[in-house]
Scaffold this motif. Structure first.
Motif, PDB file in Angstrom:
ATOM      1  N   ASP A 184      41.477 -43.723   7.940  1.00  0.00           N
ATOM      2  CA  ASP A 184      40.211 -44.149   7.865  1.00  0.00           C
ATOM      3  C   ASP A 184      40.207 -45.605   8.690  1.00  0.00           C
ATOM      4  N   VAL A 242      38.332 -35.971  14.798  1.00  0.00           N
ATOM      5  CA  VAL A 242      37.701 -37.388  14.364  1.00  0.00           C
ATOM      6  C   VAL A 242      36.419 -36.981  13.957  1.00  0.00           C
ATOM      7  N   THR A 243      36.241 -37.369  12.451  1.00  0.00           N
ATOM      8  CA  THR A 243      34.807 -37.182  11.980  1.00  0.00           C
ATOM      9  C   THR A 243      33.975 -38.568  11.877  1.00  0.00           C
ATOM     10  N   GLN A 244      32.768 -38.477  11.935  1.00  0.00           N
ATOM     11  CA  GLN A 244      32.065 -39.641  11.388  1.00  0.00           C
ATOM     12  C   GLN A 244      30.917 -39.536  10.746  1.00  0.00           C
ATOM     13  N   TRP A 293      36.637 -48.508  17.892  1.00  0.00           N
ATOM     14  CA  TRP A 293      35.167 -48.287  17.670  1.00  0.00           C
ATOM     15  C   TRP A 293      34.470 -48.677  18.900  1.00  0.00           C
ATOM     16  N   CYS A 332      34.907 -43.468   9.610  1.00  0.00           N
ATOM     17  CA  CYS A 332      35.448 -42.599  10.682  1.00  0.00           C
ATOM     18  C   CYS A 332      36.662 -42.322  10.107  1.00  0.00           C
ATOM     19  N   GLN A 334      40.268 -39.440  10.804  1.00  0.00           N
ATOM     20  CA  GLN A 334      41.199 -38.665  11.717  1.00  0.00           C
ATOM     21  C   GLN A 334      42.156 -37.880  10.934  1.00  0.00           C
ATOM     22  N   THR A 350      27.444 -42.120  15.679  1.00  0.00           N
ATOM     23  CA  THR A 350      26.507 -42.215  14.887  1.00  0.00           C
ATOM     24  C   THR A 350      25.392 -42.794  15.576  1.00  0.00           C
ATOM     25  N   GLY A 390      35.047 -38.928  18.210  1.00  0.00           N
ATOM     26  CA  GLY A 390      34.204 -38.333  17.041  1.00  0.00           C
ATOM     27  C   GLY A 390      32.629 -37.938  17.737  1.00  0.00           C
ATOM     28  N   CYS A 398      33.657 -43.391  17.253  1.00  0.00           N
ATOM     29  CA  CYS A 398      34.860 -43.551  16.812  1.00  0.00           C
ATOM     30  C   CYS A 398      35.864 -42.704  17.595  1.00  0.00           C
TER      31      CYS A 398
END
Lengths: 112, 113
Positions: free
Chosen positions: B73, B4-6, B34, B23, B25, B108, B105, B91
């Motif tokens: 997304d 998972v990237t944010q 979220w 977000c 994945q 943020t 993730g 996320c």
């Protein structure tokens, strides 16, 4: 009202000591999880327990799910500085529709 | 797999500004979530999605919107930023076979001034 109560909120101990963290509720959960979170990162799953009375071990960590599936505990034996972090319990109820409820967390600091 | 990237990792907004937290994945998970995390308050669910095109409110949805046009997304939109939205946003995603074991993730960190 917090559905999942964690205690203690903060814990500071010396390396080598044992400790127990508690997660309590008046509600029944179909599963309960423990996560560990380090500063600046997201939580990482440690374990999931699903059966009342279940005990799971992960190296020096022992997790127990209460018989009535309303509470859980995390016991750490011979704590190490690498165990420092925020420990979160999270429960899923059968009626929750894929949502988790998180406790407020226990901030553990293990001093050298 | 990146998991998972944010993005972004940090952001400062002025009151009334808007922004989108991204977000993504790459695990082909149907469920995405979220959360916001305030000091000493654990994680509170804002919105979640059980699949592309399906979203639903969590505990604290006011002031936020989401969309889920693809499986990968799940962006979170803040329309009129308020100081109360200062928080760390996470996320997460979940595969269909697990006992709701969620993958998070890196978060943020948002400050609204």
């Amino acid at each position: 009202t917090q559905l999942l109560e964690q205690s203690p909120q903060f814990l500071s101990i010396q390396e080598g000591e044992n400790l127990t963290v508690y997660c309590n509720s008046s509600s029944v959960f179909s599963s309960l999880q423990w996560y560990r979170q380090e500063p600046g990162e997201g939580p990482v799953l440690l374990v999931t327990v699903v059966t009342g009375g279940e005990v799971k071990k992960l190296k020096r960590l022992t997790f127990q799910f209460g018989d009535a599936r309303k509470d859980s505990s995390l016991h750490i034996t011979a704590a190490q500085t690498g165990d420092t972090g925020l420990y979160l319990c999270a429960g899923e109820k059968e009626t929750s529709g894929s949502r988790l409820t998180f406790g407020e967390g226990t901030q553990l600091t293990v001093n050298p | 797999n990146a998991g998972v990237t944010q993005t972004p990792k940090f952001r400062i907004l002025k009151i009334g500004q808007s922004m989108t937290l991204q977000c993504t994945q790459d695990m082909n998970h149907n469920y995405m979530y979220w959360y916001r995390q305030d000091p000493g308050m654990g994680l509170k669910l804002i919105y979640y999605s059980v699949g592309a095109g399906i979203t639903d409110k969590g505990e604290v949805p006011n002031g936020y919107n989401v969309s889920r046009s693809t499986t990968e997304d799940f962006p979170l939109r803040l329309e009129l930023a308020a100081p109360s939205q200062t928080s760390v946003y996470f996320c997460a995603s979940r595969g269909g076979r697990s006992y709701n074991e969620q993958f998070f993730g890196p978060g943020t960190r948002l400050t609204v001034l």
